[in-house]
Design a protein around this motif. Structure first.
Motif, PDB file in Angstrom:
ATOM      1  N   SER A  36       0.828  -1.217   0.000  1.00 15.25           N
ATOM      2  CA  SER A  36       0.000   0.000   0.000  1.00 15.25           C
ATOM      3  C   SER A  36       0.858   1.261   0.000  1.00 15.25           C
ATOM      4  O   SER A  36       0.499   2.258  -0.630  1.00 15.25           O
ATOM      5  CB  SER A  36      -0.978   0.000   1.170  1.00 15.25           C
ATOM      6  OG  SER A  36      -0.299  -0.078   2.390  1.00 15.25           O
ATOM      7  N   GLN A  39       1.962   1.645  -3.553  1.00 19.11           N
ATOM      8  CA  GLN A  39       0.838   2.057  -4.392  1.00 19.11           C
ATOM      9  C   GLN A  39       0.516   3.544  -4.195  1.00 19.11           C
ATOM     10  O   GLN A  39       0.224   4.253  -5.153  1.00 19.11           O
ATOM     11  CB  GLN A  39      -0.382   1.190  -4.092  1.00 19.11           C
ATOM     12  CG  GLN A  39      -1.376   1.154  -5.212  1.00 19.11           C
ATOM     13  CD  GLN A  39      -2.372   0.022  -5.085  1.00 19.11           C
ATOM     14  OE1 GLN A  39      -2.553  -0.550  -4.020  1.00 19.11           O
ATOM     15  NE2 GLN A  39      -3.034  -0.302  -6.179  1.00 19.11           N
ATOM     16  N   ARG A  40       0.616   4.029  -2.975  1.00 21.36           N
ATOM     17  CA  ARG A  40       0.367   5.456  -2.708  1.00 21.36           C
ATOM     18  C   ARG A  40       1.454   6.343  -3.321  1.00 21.36           C
ATOM     19  O   ARG A  40       1.205   7.507  -3.636  1.00 21.36           O
ATOM     20  CB  ARG A  40       0.281   5.714  -1.202  1.00 21.36           C
ATOM     21  CG  ARG A  40      -1.019   5.258  -0.577  1.00 21.36           C
ATOM     22  CD  ARG A  40      -1.163   5.742   0.852  1.00 21.36           C
ATOM     23  NE  ARG A  40      -0.036   5.383   1.704  1.00 21.36           N
ATOM     24  CZ  ARG A  40       0.043   4.268   2.434  1.00 21.36           C
ATOM     25  NH1 ARG A  40      -0.940   3.405   2.429  1.00 21.36           N
ATOM     26  NH2 ARG A  40       1.103   4.037   3.178  1.00 21.36           N
ATOM     27  N   THR A  48      -5.905  -2.725  -8.217  1.00 21.77           N
ATOM     28  CA  THR A  48      -5.192  -3.597  -7.287  1.00 21.77           C
ATOM     29  C   THR A  48      -4.738  -4.894  -7.941  1.00 21.77           C
ATOM     30  O   THR A  48      -3.584  -5.317  -7.746  1.00 21.77           O
ATOM     31  CB  THR A  48      -6.061  -3.894  -6.054  1.00 21.77           C
ATOM     32  OG1 THR A  48      -6.401  -2.653  -5.435  1.00 21.77           O
ATOM     33  CG2 THR A  48      -5.330  -4.763  -5.050  1.00 21.77           C
TER      34      THR A  48
END
Length: 92
Positions: A36, A39-40, A48
């Motif tokens: 995560s 991904q940020r 996803t």
């Protein structure tokens, strides 16, 4: 080898630009504590399932590893000097 139907892959096959975007962020930062967090850090959002397929590809191609605590670490080196040393080394 079983072939996949179109519906199994629909929308989750990564484009080259998406793979390169993830690679570039990993090369720049070298490590992320979690999926995560990585991904940020991406400049654009990725679905996803597509993101997970990219990470699977990068792991299989020995560009990243997942540590015991699931951190993601960039391990691939594209240093030309290292490549030259490798090419000149003697096989044992």
């Amino acid at each position: 080898m079983a072939s996949r139907t179109v519906s199994e892959n629909k929308g989750h096959d990564p484009r080259l630009a998406s793979i390169e975007m993830v690679e570039d962020v990993l090369k720049e930062h070298h490590e992320f504590p979690s999926k995560s967090a990585l991904q940020r850090a991406l400049p654009k959002t990725i679905q996803t399932q597509t993101f997970n397929r990219i990470l699977g590809y990068l792991e299989k191609s020995n560009k990243i590893i997942f540590t015991k605590d699931r951190a993601i670490v960039w391990i691939f080196s594209d240093d030309p000097n290292l490549r030259k040393v490798w090419e000149q080394s003697i096989n044992l």
